[in-house]
Design a protein around this motif. Structure first.
Motif, PDB file in Angstrom:
ATOM      1  N   ALA A 168      56.384  97.929  -4.147  1.00  0.00           N
ATOM      2  CA  ALA A 168      55.343  97.288  -3.341  1.00  0.00           C
ATOM      3  C   ALA A 168      54.454  96.376  -4.177  1.00  0.00           C
ATOM      4  O   ALA A 168      54.087  95.283  -3.754  1.00  0.00           O
ATOM      5  CB  ALA A 168      54.494  98.344  -2.647  1.00  0.00           C
ATOM      6  N   VAL A 169      54.120  96.801  -5.396  1.00  0.00           N
ATOM      7  CA  VAL A 169      53.158  96.040  -6.182  1.00  0.00           C
ATOM      8  C   VAL A 169      53.814  94.900  -6.948  1.00  0.00           C
ATOM      9  O   VAL A 169      53.226  93.846  -7.115  1.00  0.00           O
ATOM     10  CB  VAL A 169      52.450  96.967  -7.197  1.00  0.00           C
ATOM     11  N   ALA A 170      55.035  95.106  -7.447  1.00  0.00           N
ATOM     12  CA  ALA A 170      55.587  94.093  -8.341  1.00  0.00           C
ATOM     13  C   ALA A 170      57.034  93.715  -8.064  1.00  0.00           C
ATOM     14  O   ALA A 170      57.344  92.538  -7.924  1.00  0.00           O
ATOM     15  CB  ALA A 170      55.468  94.570  -9.783  1.00  0.00           C
ATOM     16  N   LEU A 171      57.913  94.724  -7.954  1.00  0.00           N
ATOM     17  CA  LEU A 171      59.338  94.414  -7.938  1.00  0.00           C
ATOM     18  C   LEU A 171      59.744  93.477  -6.809  1.00  0.00           C
ATOM     19  O   LEU A 171      60.595  92.605  -6.990  1.00  0.00           O
ATOM     20  CB  LEU A 171      60.160  95.713  -7.881  1.00  0.00           C
ATOM     21  N   ARG A 172      59.134  93.636  -5.614  1.00  0.00           N
ATOM     22  CA  ARG A 172      59.576  92.786  -4.511  1.00  0.00           C
ATOM     23  C   ARG A 172      59.124  91.341  -4.676  1.00  0.00           C
ATOM     24  O   ARG A 172      59.599  90.450  -3.991  1.00  0.00           O
ATOM     25  CB  ARG A 172      59.110  93.333  -3.171  1.00  0.00           C
ATOM     26  N   HIS A 173      58.173  91.097  -5.617  1.00  0.00           N
ATOM     27  CA  HIS A 173      57.729  89.724  -5.868  1.00  0.00           C
ATOM     28  C   HIS A 173      58.519  89.080  -6.980  1.00  0.00           C
ATOM     29  O   HIS A 173      58.231  87.945  -7.381  1.00  0.00           O
ATOM     30  CB  HIS A 173      56.244  89.721  -6.239  1.00  0.00           C
ATOM     31  N   MET A 174      59.462  89.825  -7.540  1.00  0.00           N
ATOM     32  CA  MET A 174      60.229  89.278  -8.663  1.00  0.00           C
ATOM     33  C   MET A 174      61.488  88.581  -8.169  1.00  0.00           C
ATOM     34  O   MET A 174      61.890  88.769  -7.020  1.00  0.00           O
ATOM     35  CB  MET A 174      60.579  90.422  -9.619  1.00  0.00           C
ATOM     36  N   PRO A 175      62.123  87.783  -9.052  1.00  0.00           N
ATOM     37  CA  PRO A 175      63.362  87.098  -8.674  1.00  0.00           C
ATOM     38  C   PRO A 175      64.392  88.106  -8.170  1.00  0.00           C
ATOM     39  O   PRO A 175      64.400  89.263  -8.597  1.00  0.00           O
ATOM     40  CB  PRO A 175      63.844  86.461  -9.982  1.00  0.00           C
ATOM     41  N   PRO A 176      65.297  87.671  -7.279  1.00  0.00           N
ATOM     42  CA  PRO A 176      66.238  88.568  -6.596  1.00  0.00           C
ATOM     43  C   PRO A 176      67.052  89.474  -7.524  1.00  0.00           C
ATOM     44  O   PRO A 176      67.291  90.623  -7.177  1.00  0.00           O
ATOM     45  CB  PRO A 176      67.181  87.629  -5.836  1.00  0.00           C
ATOM     46  N   ASN A 177      67.422  88.984  -8.700  1.00  0.00           N
ATOM     47  CA  ASN A 177      68.269  89.829  -9.542  1.00  0.00           C
ATOM     48  C   ASN A 177      67.473  90.842 -10.362  1.00  0.00           C
ATOM     49  O   ASN A 177      68.026  91.598 -11.142  1.00  0.00           O
ATOM     50  CB  ASN A 177      69.123  88.959 -10.476  1.00  0.00           C
ATOM     51  N   LEU A 178      66.135  90.864 -10.197  1.00  0.00           N
ATOM     52  CA  LEU A 178      65.320  91.764 -11.008  1.00  0.00           C
ATOM     53  C   LEU A 178      64.472  92.688 -10.153  1.00  0.00           C
ATOM     54  O   LEU A 178      63.455  93.174 -10.587  1.00  0.00           O
ATOM     55  CB  LEU A 178      64.396  90.938 -11.918  1.00  0.00           C
ATOM     56  N   GLN A 179      64.929  92.930  -8.922  1.00  0.00           N
ATOM     57  CA  GLN A 179      64.052  93.690  -8.028  1.00  0.00           C
ATOM     58  C   GLN A 179      64.241  95.196  -8.089  1.00  0.00           C
ATOM     59  O   GLN A 179      63.685  95.925  -7.273  1.00  0.00           O
ATOM     60  CB  GLN A 179      64.218  93.182  -6.597  1.00  0.00           C
ATOM     61  N   SER A 180      65.044  95.663  -9.033  1.00  0.00           N
ATOM     62  CA  SER A 180      65.156  97.118  -9.154  1.00  0.00           C
ATOM     63  C   SER A 180      65.096  97.531 -10.618  1.00  0.00           C
ATOM     64  O   SER A 180      65.326  96.725 -11.518  1.00  0.00           O
ATOM     65  CB  SER A 180      66.455  97.605  -8.523  1.00  0.00           C
ATOM     66  N   TYR A 216      63.115  81.729 -13.382  1.00  0.00           N
ATOM     67  CA  TYR A 216      64.289  81.909 -12.519  1.00  0.00           C
ATOM     68  C   TYR A 216      64.735  80.561 -11.951  1.00  0.00           C
ATOM     69  O   TYR A 216      65.915  80.215 -11.967  1.00  0.00           O
ATOM     70  CB  TYR A 216      63.936  82.876 -11.392  1.00  0.00           C
ATOM     71  N   LEU A 244      56.128 100.910  -7.256  1.00  0.00           N
ATOM     72  CA  LEU A 244      56.535  99.795  -8.116  1.00  0.00           C
ATOM     73  C   LEU A 244      57.122  98.652  -7.290  1.00  0.00           C
ATOM     74  O   LEU A 244      56.866  97.481  -7.560  1.00  0.00           O
ATOM     75  CB  LEU A 244      57.565 100.277  -9.142  1.00  0.00           C
ATOM     76  N   LEU A 285      54.121  87.038 -12.563  1.00  0.00           N
ATOM     77  CA  LEU A 285      55.121  86.889 -11.495  1.00  0.00           C
ATOM     78  C   LEU A 285      55.442  85.418 -11.261  1.00  0.00           C
ATOM     79  O   LEU A 285      56.596  85.053 -11.028  1.00  0.00           O
ATOM     80  CB  LEU A 285      54.619  87.547 -10.205  1.00  0.00           C
ATOM     81  N   GLN A 333      59.520  91.562 -16.882  1.00  0.00           N
ATOM     82  CA  GLN A 333      59.723  92.700 -15.972  1.00  0.00           C
ATOM     83  C   GLN A 333      59.344  94.000 -16.664  1.00  0.00           C
ATOM     84  O   GLN A 333      58.642  94.849 -16.112  1.00  0.00           O
ATOM     85  CB  GLN A 333      61.188  92.755 -15.511  1.00  0.00           C
TER      86      GLN A 333
END
Lengths: 205, 201
Positions: free
Chosen positions: A125-137, B40, A123, B33, B78
Motif C-alpha cells: 500500500a505504501v510503496a510497492l504499488r507505486h513502483m515500476p511493474p517489474n518491482l512490485q513484489s 524505468y 508494504l 518513487l 527498492q
C-alpha cells in the motif's frame, strides 16, 4: 501435588532459558504452558482463601509473580523470534512432515500468518504499488535474514555425549570430536549442539 | 547521482539509534518513487528506442552497461525504501510493548495512515494470541516485563490520574506529587506510561 507443581516449574525454567539463549525458535511446549497456567490459577485461588496480612500470603504472592514472570518471558522470547524470522518460521512449518513435532502452537501459527499478511499489505500500500511493474513484489524469504545458527552459546551437559563432531574455526584446524561429560559446561556454536538442546541432553545457560 | 535520496532515508533512521520514530518522510519517499519511474522509463522507453533504431550491433551492446546500471539503481532504491519502511515498522511494534495499545498523540502524528493501520492490526493479532493462552482469560504477556524483586514499591505520582483501585478493594487517589506504597504488579503499566515513578531510596 506440590511435587508435580515443582517439576513443572523446573521444566518451565529450563524451557525459558533454552528459548532465551537459542538463536532459533525451539519446539513449542503448549502442554507445559497450559499446565503452568492451570497451576497459577490454583495458586491464585488458594491465595484468596488465606487470611489477608498472613505472612504465607506474601510468600505465595511472590511465588505466583515469579512463575508468571518466567512464563511471560518465555512466551515473549518466542513471539520475538517469530516476528524477527517470520517468513522462515512459516516456511519451516509449511514444509514440515506430518509426523514431525510442530515448532509453532496453532495460535502462534495464526499470529505469524497475520504478521506476514499485515506486513505485506502495508508494504504494497505504501510503496510497492507505486513502483515500476517489474518491482512490485518482494521475496520475504530473501529480504528477511535467517537466524544465525553459528552464534556461540553457553551450555551445561545433562546427559553424557560421546563423539560430538566440532567443525574447524580456522583453515589450519581440522574437525575434531569431543566427549561432553555430564555436568560440564562449554561454549560452543549453537549449530553443533542444536539437536542436543531439542532432546534435552544439554541445557543452555 | 542516483539513489542519493534513498540512502538519505536510511541515514535518517540510522541517526536515531535509540529506537525513536521520526516523522514519516512522505516527501523523500515520493522523490525516490519518482526517480524509480524515471529510471524505468529510461530503460524501457529511451534505451529500447535507441536499441531498436540502431542497426549496428556495437550501438546495441554499448547500451547494455547503461541498462544494467539503471536496473541496479532501481533495485537499490527498492531495497532502501523497503528497509526504511520495515525499520519503522519494527520501531512501531516496539511502541505497543512500551506504551500499551493507546499511543501518545505526539507519536501518532509521526505515523502515516498505513502505519497506523499496521499498528491496529498488530494490536489485534497480539490480543487474540494473548487471549488464547491457557484456559480462560489468557495471559497478558506485555505485563511482568521485569523479574519481581519485591512485593510492594514506593511510587510517586507524576500527574493527576484520579482514583485507582487495588486488589483488596481500597481506592487510592493518585494526585500529582503524592507518594504511595503500592503492590508492584499493579503499578507496572502506570510506571511505563509515565504516570507513576518508582522511588528508590
Amino acid at each position: 501435588e506440590s511435587v508435580a507443581h515443582f517439576d513443572r516449574a523446573v521444566l518451565l525454567f529450563q524451557a525459558w532459558l533454552n528459548e532465551k539463549f537459542s538463536p532459533e525458535l525451539l519446539e513449542n511446549k503448549s502442554e507445559l504452558v497450559e499446565c503452568v497456567m492451570e497451576q497459577l490459577m490454583h495458586m491464585e485461588e488458594n491465595l484468596q482463601r488465606v487470611r489477608k496480612g498472613d505472612l504465607k500470603a506474601s510468600v505465595h504472592r511472590m511465588e505466583i509473580d515469579r512463575i508468571r514472570f518466567v512464563l511471560s518471558s518465555y512466551l515473549r522470547s518466542r513471539l520475538q523470534k517469530i516476528e524477527k524470522f517470520f517468513p522462515h518460521v512459516l516456511e519451516k512449518e509449511k514444509s514440515r512432515a506430518d509426523g514431525d513435532p510442530s515448532f509453532l502452537s496453532p495460535e502462534e501459527f495464526a499470529f505469524a500468518k497475520e504478521y506476514l499478511a499485515n506486513t505485506e499489505v502495508y508494504l504494497k500500500a505504501v510503496a510497492l504499488r507505486h513502483m515500476p511493474p517489474n518491482l512490485q513484489s518482494i521475496d520475504m524469504l530473501k529480504a528477511v535474514p535467517e537466524p544465525c545458527l553459528d552464534s556461540f552459546v553457553f551450555l551445561r551437559v545433562k546427559e553424557r555425549q560421546e563423539n560430538i563432531l566440532v567443525e574447524p574455526e580456522t583453515d589450519e584446524q581440522r574437525e575434531y570430536v569431543v566427549d561432553l561429560e555430564e555436568g560440564s559446561q562449554h561454549l560452543m556454536r549453537y549449530r553443533t549442539i542444536a539437536p542436543l538442546v531439542a532432546s534435552g541432553a544439554v541445557q543452555l545457560i | 547521482m542516483f539513489c542519493e535520496k534513498a540512502v538519505e532515508l536510511i541515514r535518517e533512521l540510522h541517526r536515531m539509534s535509540d529506537g525513536q520514530l521520526p516523522a514519516f518522510n512522505e516527501d523523500s519517499i515520493r522523490q525516490v518513487l519518482e526517480e524509480m519511474k524515471a529510471l524505468y522509463d529510461f530503460i524501457y522507453i529511451f534505451d529500447s528506442f535507441i536499441i531498436s533504431h540502431n542497426s549496428a550491433t556495437e550501438g546495441k551492446s554499448e547500451l547494455i552497461p547503461t541498462i544494467k546500471f539503471r536496473h541496479c539503481c532501481l533495485l537499490r532504491n527498492q531495497r532502501c525504501i523497503t528497509a526504511y519502511l520495515y525499520d519503522r515498522l519494527l520501531r512501531i511494534r516496539a511502541l505497543r510493548w512500551e506504551y500499551g495499545s493507546v499511543l501518545p498523540t505526539t507519536i501518532r502524528f509521526h505515523m502515516c495512515a498505513e502505519e497506523l493501520e499496521w499498528f491496529n492490526q498488530y494490536k489485534k493479532s497480539l490480543a487474540t494470541y494473548m487471549r488464547s493462552l491457557g484456559g480462560e482469560e489468557g495471559l497478558d504477556i506485555t505485563q511482568d516485563m521485569k523479574p519481581p524483586k519485591s512485593l510492594y514499591i514506593e511510587v510517586r505520582c507524576l500527574k493527576d490520574h484520579g482514583e485507582f483501585e487495588i486488589d483488596d478493594g481500597t481506592v487510592i487517589l493518585l494526585k500529582k506529587n503524592s507518594q504511595h506504597f503500592l503492590p508492584r504488579w499493579k503499578c507496572e503499566q502506570l510506571i511505563r506510561q509515565g504516570v507513576l515513578e518508582h522511588v528508590i531510596s
